[in-house]
Scaffold this active site. Structure first.
Site, short mmCIF file in Angstrom:
data_model
loop_
_atom_site.label_atom_id
_atom_site.label_comp_id
_atom_site.label_asym_id
_atom_site.label_seq_id
_atom_site.Cartn_x
_atom_site.Cartn_y
_atom_site.Cartn_z
N CYS A 25 -2.48 7.74 13.55
CA CYS A 25 -3.35 7.35 14.85
C CYS A 25 -4.45 6.79 14.54
O CYS A 25 -5.07 6.01 15.49
CB CYS A 25 -3.75 8.88 15.62
SG CYS A 25 -2.31 9.56 16.43
N ASP A 56 -12.42 9.17 21.39
CA ASP A 56 -11.26 8.96 20.79
C ASP A 56 -10.92 7.49 20.34
O ASP A 56 -10.02 7.45 19.81
CB ASP A 56 -10.34 9.18 22.12
CG ASP A 56 -9.88 10.57 22.32
OD1 ASP A 56 -10.44 11.59 21.48
OD2 ASP A 56 -9.27 10.89 23.41
N ARG A 69 -10.19 7.35 28.60
CA ARG A 69 -9.77 6.57 27.45
C ARG A 69 -9.91 5.05 28.09
O ARG A 69 -9.73 4.03 27.24
CB ARG A 69 -8.68 6.76 26.78
CG ARG A 69 -8.68 8.02 25.85
CD ARG A 69 -7.63 8.20 24.98
NE ARG A 69 -7.98 7.33 23.87
CZ ARG A 69 -7.15 7.29 22.84
NH1 ARG A 69 -5.99 8.06 22.55
NH2 ARG A 69 -7.47 6.25 21.65
N HIS A 92 3.15 10.71 21.78
CA HIS A 92 3.08 9.28 21.45
C HIS A 92 4.31 9.05 20.28
O HIS A 92 4.63 9.93 19.53
CB HIS A 92 1.95 9.00 20.68
CG HIS A 92 0.68 8.42 21.44
ND1 HIS A 92 -0.71 8.55 21.35
CD2 HIS A 92 0.75 7.74 22.82
CE1 HIS A 92 -1.25 8.07 22.31
NE2 HIS A 92 -0.49 7.42 23.17
#
Length: 294
Positions: free
Chosen positions: A287, A85, A110, A184
């Site tokens: 993103c 990610d 993450r 988000h």
């Protein structure tokens, strides 16, 4: 590369005559060389569905090339094997005036990304503010004029909003996300004007998805941004709002047809870039784009 598309013409609005000013931007990106979906931390991720890393890299390259063709600076952080990610660099921190507030990720998968991004910031001349509170950077923090809109509800904690205000000395407006698809803030709000005041627009504007927020947050947005573009769920569900704008060109998903038309009506130039493969990991254009404000 063409910065136009073939959407049908719409009737001109009062705002269509506004002269939109392209602003030079600097971004941080990460090539998705290790992209895959091997775990689930948002509703978009389904490890049983195969992912195509080569396709993800090719789509990402189009986004990178688009920024460069538009005259923007793009810096790269090296991808790290085992951190698929990292391509979603917006989550890696929040940068204003040469100060980088680091990320502290909610999910263990993450967590190692946080130190990796802070090391990059330090090595590239940024003053690093290490976080105490859980936050996921520009995924949940958006600069609109001189105000920081800050999301909470799924990832970044409310305490990170206080910490953010202490780091940057700016007004922080908290907004509560309630739809898990839009976990988000940058999946539910697009900042259309990166520069407000001298050299930019008089008042920065946004586009947002009303259904992603609770009643109080919608009230705040309505009061502060009465001229905002309200995007429907159909466009939100293809991550249409997960976009990047330089004040004139707005890089969006080609599937966000309604939002595309709305942008044209306001005098912006939609630029269509397909990141369908990276959407399998729950991320889109914004993103993959962290703004570096020196």
């Amino acid at each position: 590369m063409s910065t136009q598309n073939t959407a049908p013409a719409t009737a001109p609005s009062a705002e269509a005559s506004v002269t939109r000013i392209q602003q030079h931007r600097s971004y941080l990106m990460c090539r998705p060389e290790h992209f895959t979906v091997s775990y689930t931390i948002n509703p978009w991720m389904e490890p049983a569905n195969p992912t195509d890393t080569a396709k993800a890299v090719a789509q990402w390259q189009v986004l990178y090339d688009t920024y460069v063709a538009l005259g923007h600076d793009v810096q790269l952080i090296d991808p790290i094997e085992g951190l698929p990610d990292m391509v979603y660099t917006a989550n890696g921190g929040f940068v204003i005036g040469g100060v980088a507030y680091g990320a502290k990720f909610r999910f263990q998968e993450r967590v190692p990304e946080g130190p990796a991004f802070m090391e990059w910031f330090a090595a590239n001349g940024f003053e690093v503010a290490a976080p105490v509170e859980v936050n996921e950077g520009e995924g949940d923090f958006l600069l609109v004029g001189d105000t920081i809109l800050a999301g909470t509800g799924f990832r970044s904690t409310g305490d990170s909003h206080r910490e953010l205000g202490e780091v940057f000395g700016k007004e922080v407006v908290s907004l509560n996300l309630v739809d898990p698809r839009f976990y988000h803030l940058d999946t539910a709000i697009s900042v259309l004007d990166p520069v407000q005041g001298e050299g930019g627009v008089e008042k920065a504007n946004i586009a947002y998805l009303p259904g992603a927020f609770d009643d109080e947050s919608r009230r705040i947005l309505e009061e502060r941004y009465p001229d905002a573009i309200l995007v429907d769920d159909e466009d939100g569900a293809v991550f249409g709002l997960n976009s990047a704008s330089d004040g004139l060109n707005v890089i969006i998903s080609p599937r966000a047809k309604g939002f595309e038309a709305q942008l044209r009506e306001r005098g912006y130039n939609p630029v269509l870039v397909d990141l369908s493969e990276l959407l399998l990991g729950g991320g889109g254009i914004k993103c993959c784009t962290l703004e570096l404000r020196r």
